[in-house]
Design an enzyme around this catalytic site. Structure first.
Site, PDB file in Angstrom:
ATOM      1  CB  SER A 127      -0.966  -0.008   1.297  1.00  0.00           C
ATOM      2  OG  SER A 127      -2.020  -0.783   0.987  1.00  0.00           O
ATOM      3  CE1 TYR A 233      -5.031   2.384   4.062  1.00  0.00           C
ATOM      4  CE2 TYR A 233      -6.074   0.184   3.097  1.00  0.00           C
ATOM      5  CZ  TYR A 233      -5.002   1.210   3.177  1.00  0.00           C
ATOM      6  OH  TYR A 233      -3.865   0.914   2.429  1.00  0.00           O
ATOM      7  CB  SER A 234     -12.064   1.514   1.415  1.00  0.00           C
ATOM      8  OG  SER A 234     -12.700   0.693   0.297  1.00  0.00           O
ATOM      9  CG  ASN A 235      -6.820  -2.009  -0.688  1.00  0.00           C
ATOM     10  OD1 ASN A 235      -6.104  -1.383  -0.416  1.00  0.00           O
ATOM     11  ND2 ASN A 235      -6.670  -3.378  -0.645  1.00  0.00           N
ATOM     12  N   GLY A 382       3.182  -0.244   3.988  1.00  0.00           N
ATOM     13  CA  GLY A 382       2.369  -1.491   3.154  1.00  0.00           C
ATOM     14  C   GLY A 382       2.730  -2.547   3.397  1.00  0.00           C
TER      15      GLY A 382
END
Length: 428
Positions: A127, A233-235, A382
């Site tokens: 990330s 949090y979201s991809n 990440g």
């Protein structure tokens, strides 16, 4: 897609349980905080204990300055050694400060061959990719190609809708600072969780799952909250940003990251991984227990994977030196004009969202974290299956530390925090 057999498998100790891999998983920081449900199996202990001991011993003398002579970093080296003594296969760190550059290692890059970590090794940064994506978006804002108040619907009509999701209410600003409210299928969708994070990973890590697929899965779930009303949090936020970059410029995401971020900073060993399954340059191996709750869970070599679904949320490969250069630029404001740099570091609280404790998230895939000693550091982090990385700096970017480990059990986040604290916390 037909299963690929034995792709990219390297020599490993007999103790490592091996399966034929098939699909990819990229872990974002939210998953770093899921249960670290693993411990070293009895067979693994017997198989690599001698190699790990040799690696720790080598790490004590492996610290080497690069460009300018730098003093030894005994506290950082001790933290690296402790990470490996605690069960992680290997750990490295690179420090840049006014005294020069220091690099250190402990443990092994490859438990099969006994290869030690080497400065210049490439690894998947997970990330941390989000900070590259955000930097590119903000540069496009500077150029007038994008506006922070552009809605998702403006660029991607009809993509975000259904189950209470409304792309007309979500802006580029919401995506950047993770306040869109969109679900995160990496943890919310049980099939994705199994296939890309857990028990079925080895049967799925070479399958294709693109950004559009991820967004479609996201639309199965209602939002956590109305856009701007909270933080989660979201991809998916960064998959959408990658799609917007492509729509707004008419060029591929990887091309734009290269043009807007990688080339201007001279990151010669950094790239957005495409359809290839192996890391291009010299690299070690990544080891995972697939988050198993079994105390005797086997360890798998998960180095090779299909990065198709990681994309703008996690597909970049880099080195400690390049990440140090990158975090210096992000903290110091090298790539952006003052107003956008200030926006990038205007942070929101992550309290109560199940994320990394003592952090505040910015508008650039970056965050600030208050260390246990009270010092605040600035940067990004990440993970991928089998590897965790921190790239942190002082507020002006003049002092940086990049550290990475190649295992995902025995609390790798705790190890990164300890290594970071060893460098940035004052000693008595």
């Amino acid at each position: 897609m037909k299963p690929r057999r034995n792709h990219g498998e390297s020599a490993a100790p007999q103790a490592f349980s091996r399966q034929r891999p098939h699909r990819v998983a990229e872990f974002e920081e939210n998953q770093m905080l899921t249960n670290h449900r693993s411990s070293t199996s009895k067979t693994l202990r017997a198989g690599i204990a001698a190699l790990l001991i040799a690696g720790i011993a080598a790490g004590v003398t492996a610290c080497a300055p690069s460009s300018a002579a730098a003093p030894a970093k005994p506290a950082v080296q001790q933290a690296l050694d402790q990470a490996v003594a605690g069960g992680l296969p290997g750990a490295v760190a690179e420090v840049h400060d006014s005294a020069g550059t220091w690099w250190g290692r402990a443990g092994l890059a490859d438990a099969g061959t006994g290869r030690l970590p080497m400065r210049g090794d490439q690894f998947r940064v997970g990330s941390i990719t989000k900070a590259f994506t955000a930097a590119a978006v903000l540069r496009l804002v500077e150029a007038g190609v994008l506006n922070l108040d552009d809605t998702v619907t403006k660029w991607l009509p009809g993509v975000v809708r259904g189950n209470g999701n409304d792309g007309a209410a979500i802006t580029v600003r919401h995506l950047l600072n993770q306040t869109s409210g969109l679900a995160n299928p990496s943890v919310d969708d049980q099939e994705m969780l199994n296939n890309f994070s857990g028990k079925d990973y080895m049967q799925h890590r070479f399958d294709n799952l693109g950004a559009e697929d991820i967004v479609r899965i996201t639309m199965k779930y209602p939002p956590y909250y109305a856009p701007g009303a909270g933080w989660r949090y979201s991809n998916t936020n960064y998959f959408l940003l990658g799609m917007i970059i492509e729509k707004a410029t008419g060029r591929g995401y990887a091309d734009e990251i290269q043009r807007l971020v990688i080339d201007p900073l001279g990151l010669a060993d950094t790239y957005v991984a495409g359809p290839e399954f192996e890391v291009r340059g010299p690299h070690g191996r990544l080891y995972s227990k697939l988050w198993s709750a079994d105390p005797d869970a086997p360890v798998y070599d998960v180095t090779d994977m299909n990065p198709s679904w990681a994309g703008a949320a996690g597909a970049i490969v880099s080195t400690t030196a390049d990440l140090s250069r990158f975090v210096t630029a992000m903290a110091g404001g090298e790539l952006l004009p003052p107003a956008l740099h200030e926006l990038m570091w205007t942070t929101v609280s992550t309290d109560g969202a199940g994320w990394i404790p003592q952090t505040r998230y910015g508008s650039g895939g970056v965050f600030e974290q208050r260390l246990p000693c009270g010092v605040t550091v600035y940067g990004t982090g990440g993970a991928v299956q089998g590897g965790f990385t921190y790239a942190m700096a002082s507020r002006d970017g003049g002092h940086t530390l990049v550290t990475t480990v190649n295992g995902d059990w025995n609390n790798p986040i705790g190890a990164l925090l300890a290594i970071t604290s060893a460098e940035f916390c004052p000693t008595i």
